[in-house]
Write a protein that holds these residues in place. Sequence first.
Motif, PDB file in Angstrom:
ATOM      1  N   PRO A   1       0.787  -1.233   0.156  1.00 33.45           N
ATOM      2  CA  PRO A   1       0.052   0.016   0.012  1.00 33.45           C
ATOM      3  C   PRO A   1       0.917   1.404  -0.088  1.00 33.45           C
ATOM      4  N   VAL A   2       0.354   2.229  -0.950  1.00 29.82           N
ATOM      5  CA  VAL A   2       1.108   3.419  -1.012  1.00 29.82           C
ATOM      6  C   VAL A   2       0.709   4.593   0.038  1.00 29.82           C
ATOM      7  N   LEU A   3       1.621   4.838   0.946  1.00 29.62           N
ATOM      8  CA  LEU A   3       1.110   5.484   2.079  1.00 29.62           C
ATOM      9  C   LEU A   3       1.214   7.052   2.007  1.00 29.62           C
ATOM     10  N   ASP A   4       2.154   7.724   1.024  1.00 28.27           N
ATOM     11  CA  ASP A   4       2.466   9.164   1.051  1.00 28.27           C
ATOM     12  C   ASP A   4       3.050   9.415  -0.292  1.00 28.27           C
ATOM     13  N   VAL A   5       2.728  10.607  -0.812  1.00 32.15           N
ATOM     14  CA  VAL A   5       3.150  11.261  -2.047  1.00 32.15           C
ATOM     15  C   VAL A   5       3.757  12.506  -1.726  1.00 32.15           C
ATOM     16  N   SER A   6       4.554  13.076  -2.576  1.00 33.36           N
ATOM     17  CA  SER A   6       5.421  14.495  -2.439  1.00 33.36           C
ATOM     18  C   SER A   6       5.932  15.056  -3.624  1.00 33.36           C
ATOM     19  N   PHE A   7       5.423  16.070  -4.253  1.00 31.87           N
ATOM     20  CA  PHE A   7       6.069  16.717  -5.403  1.00 31.87           C
ATOM     21  C   PHE A   7       7.112  17.506  -4.907  1.00 31.87           C
ATOM     22  N   ASN A   8       8.145  17.374  -5.819  1.00 29.03           N
ATOM     23  CA  ASN A   8       9.229  18.777  -5.816  1.00 29.03           C
ATOM     24  C   ASN A   8       8.512  20.013  -6.169  1.00 29.03           C
ATOM     25  N   CYS A   9       9.380  21.148  -5.996  1.00 35.25           N
ATOM     26  CA  CYS A   9       8.641  22.457  -6.272  1.00 35.25           C
ATOM     27  C   CYS A   9       8.251  22.544  -7.690  1.00 35.25           C
ATOM     28  N   ASP A  10       8.890  22.074  -8.577  1.00 29.26           N
ATOM     29  CA  ASP A  10       8.424  22.335 -10.090  1.00 29.26           C
ATOM     30  C   ASP A  10       7.720  21.385 -10.683  1.00 29.26           C
ATOM     31  N   GLU A  11       7.319  20.163  -9.997  1.00 28.47           N
ATOM     32  CA  GLU A  11       6.576  19.102 -10.316  1.00 28.47           C
ATOM     33  C   GLU A  11       7.426  18.090 -11.255  1.00 28.47           C
ATOM     34  N   SER A  12       8.792  18.198 -11.530  1.00 30.67           N
ATOM     35  CA  SER A  12       9.198  17.454 -12.380  1.00 30.67           C
ATOM     36  C   SER A  12       9.577  16.171 -11.663  1.00 30.67           C
ATOM     37  N   LEU A  13       9.646  16.031 -10.345  1.00 30.59           N
ATOM     38  CA  LEU A  13       9.647  14.686  -9.625  1.00 30.59           C
ATOM     39  C   LEU A  13       8.648  14.584  -8.604  1.00 30.59           C
ATOM     40  N   LEU A  14       8.151  13.322  -8.455  1.00 34.80           N
ATOM     41  CA  LEU A  14       7.242  13.134  -7.683  1.00 34.80           C
ATOM     42  C   LEU A  14       7.826  11.547  -6.513  1.00 34.80           C
ATOM     43  N   ALA A  15       7.697  11.862  -5.426  1.00 34.64           N
ATOM     44  CA  ALA A  15       7.971  10.735  -4.221  1.00 34.64           C
ATOM     45  C   ALA A  15       6.956   9.837  -4.045  1.00 34.64           C
ATOM     46  N   SER A  16       7.012   8.848  -3.892  1.00 38.61           N
ATOM     47  CA  SER A  16       6.040   8.064  -3.179  1.00 38.61           C
ATOM     48  C   SER A  16       6.473   7.293  -2.037  1.00 38.61           C
ATOM     49  N   SER A  17       5.884   6.621  -0.982  1.00 43.08           N
ATOM     50  CA  SER A  17       6.528   5.588  -0.136  1.00 43.08           C
ATOM     51  C   SER A  17       5.365   4.788   0.156  1.00 43.08           C
ATOM     52  N   ASP A  18       5.666   3.541   0.523  1.00 41.80           N
ATOM     53  CA  ASP A  18       4.998   2.287   0.850  1.00 41.80           C
ATOM     54  C   ASP A  18       4.913   1.779   2.147  1.00 41.80           C
ATOM     55  N   ALA A  19       4.143   0.911   2.320  1.00 39.22           N
ATOM     56  CA  ALA A  19       4.215   0.159   3.957  1.00 39.22           C
ATOM     57  C   ALA A  19       5.156  -0.731   3.943  1.00 39.22           C
ATOM     58  N   SER A  20       6.214  -1.044   2.950  1.00 37.87           N
ATOM     59  CA  SER A  20       7.025  -2.230   2.983  1.00 37.87           C
ATOM     60  C   SER A  20       8.469  -1.353   3.177  1.00 37.87           C
ATOM     61  N   GLY A  21       8.296   0.073   3.198  1.00 42.31           N
ATOM     62  CA  GLY A  21       9.540   0.641   3.350  1.00 42.31           C
ATOM     63  C   GLY A  21      10.138   1.223   1.906  1.00 42.31           C
ATOM     64  N   MET A  22       9.846   1.015   0.715  1.00 39.45           N
ATOM     65  CA  MET A  22      10.179   1.329  -0.425  1.00 39.45           C
ATOM     66  C   MET A  22       9.773   2.707  -0.591  1.00 39.45           C
ATOM     67  N   VAL A  23      10.750   3.733  -1.218  1.00 40.48           N
ATOM     68  CA  VAL A  23      10.452   5.053  -1.799  1.00 40.48           C
ATOM     69  C   VAL A  23      10.724   4.906  -3.153  1.00 40.48           C
ATOM     70  N   ILE A  24       9.835   5.429  -4.228  1.00 40.08           N
ATOM     71  CA  ILE A  24      10.269   5.658  -5.240  1.00 40.08           C
ATOM     72  C   ILE A  24       9.950   7.030  -5.903  1.00 40.08           C
ATOM     73  N   VAL A  25      11.014   7.261  -6.698  1.00 40.98           N
ATOM     74  CA  VAL A  25      11.028   8.946  -7.190  1.00 40.98           C
ATOM     75  C   VAL A  25      10.937   8.628  -8.792  1.00 40.98           C
ATOM     76  N   TRP A  26       9.555   9.223  -9.219  1.00 40.56           N
ATOM     77  CA  TRP A  26       9.013   8.899 -10.489  1.00 40.56           C
ATOM     78  C   TRP A  26       9.484  10.593 -11.117  1.00 40.56           C
ATOM     79  N   ARG A  27       9.965  10.362 -12.611  1.00 35.25           N
ATOM     80  CA  ARG A  27      10.359  11.450 -13.264  1.00 35.25           C
ATOM     81  C   ARG A  27       9.102  11.674 -14.436  1.00 35.25           C
ATOM     82  N   ARG A  28       8.939  13.021 -14.303  1.00 29.00           N
ATOM     83  CA  ARG A  28       7.604  13.499 -15.340  1.00 29.00           C
ATOM     84  C   ARG A  28       8.333  13.513 -16.603  1.00 29.00           C
TER      85      ARG A  28
END
Length: 393
Positions: free
Chosen positions: A363-390
């Motif tokens: 399950p994805v627990l939290d999300v956060s954009f950087n200030c210009d929306e070029s990157l999005l970070a998401s974290s989950d219940a297993s401890g993984m953090v993924i940074v997505w590139r727009r």
Amino acid sequence: MEDFEDDPRALGARGHRRSVSRGSYQLQAQMNRAVYEDRPPGSVVPTSAAEASRAMAGDTSLSENYAFAGMYHVFDQHVDEAVPRVRFANDDRHRLACCSLDGSISLCQLVPAPPTVLRMLRGHTRGVSDFAWSLSNDILVSTSLDATMRIWASEDGRCIREIPDPDSAELLCCTFQPVNNNLTVVGNAKHNVHVMNISTGKKVKGGSSKLTGRVLALSFDAPGRLLWAGDDRGSVFSFLFDMATGKLTKAKRLVVHEGSPVTSISARSWVSREARDPSLLINACLNKLLLYRVVDNEGTLQLKRSFPIEQSSHPVRSIFCPLMSFRQGACVVTGSEDMCVHFFDVERAAKAAVNKLQGHSAPVLDVSFNCDESLLASSDASGMVIVWRREQK
């Protein structure tokens, strides 16, 4: 909503890995302080007349704006324990932090390549439930199930101060007062909200109030005059915050749904002349993401619409996209128990889903954009953090 009388948040061998597919501080608009008064419901986004605002973001559609090229990086230094919170630093593109139920906080840097964990903040003896960046990003405050909050220097990772909870209770959430970062509000497992002075380590006189359940979520409006707090019994309370003294005055109560924990509250306001509706985004274990309109200066909430997600038990969070006030659409992003990150256009009457990112295995627990929306970070219940590139247009 109910009226009230005055009452009185060692890099190990398992570090991080880069995974690029082929395929914050959240920037918050400054609040117009007259925004609540004498205004019809209206739209929460700029109208088609807002040509200058749209020019800043381009003429692409919301779906095009929130198309992602894939994973930019995967951090797994906290794997095996949930990461309940991930946040980019304020007005920053490449610095982010995340906290874990393993009791530590990671400070990470994405540029220069390769992305790296700069330092681990250790000291809490139980899981870290929440944390927040100060406005200048030099300080972080964290809350923990060990019944303490800690103040950290982000530059070198040292703990500046440890402050016990006034009730010796598990601390579950925190937020900085947006105008006076010397004050932090915390929520605990004994149903109390406390305003804390982080310089003295003391509770502010008149800065405490009791909710109906464990306090799970906190959010200020941009000027720092209104505070909302959500609990595990399904209630959201609004408080008037006295800027001079730090005193809290309970104003309104909304029962979102009896017995459904309110796990996330995000406030958003508008400087645009075309769209001046302040709004609140709420997750509440109802398998829905809820969007409320703030209708007066006491924080009264009116449901505007909801969006389908999977959330029945996990502490899922959501955010407003930082640049959406410049577009002809308005996008929100949320985690979900279906292991996906969901994007919704709050103004689209039908088929509000804009995008869905798949890649998490919990399950994805939290999300956060950087200030210009070029990157999005998401974290989950297993401890993984993924940074997505727009995708770059």
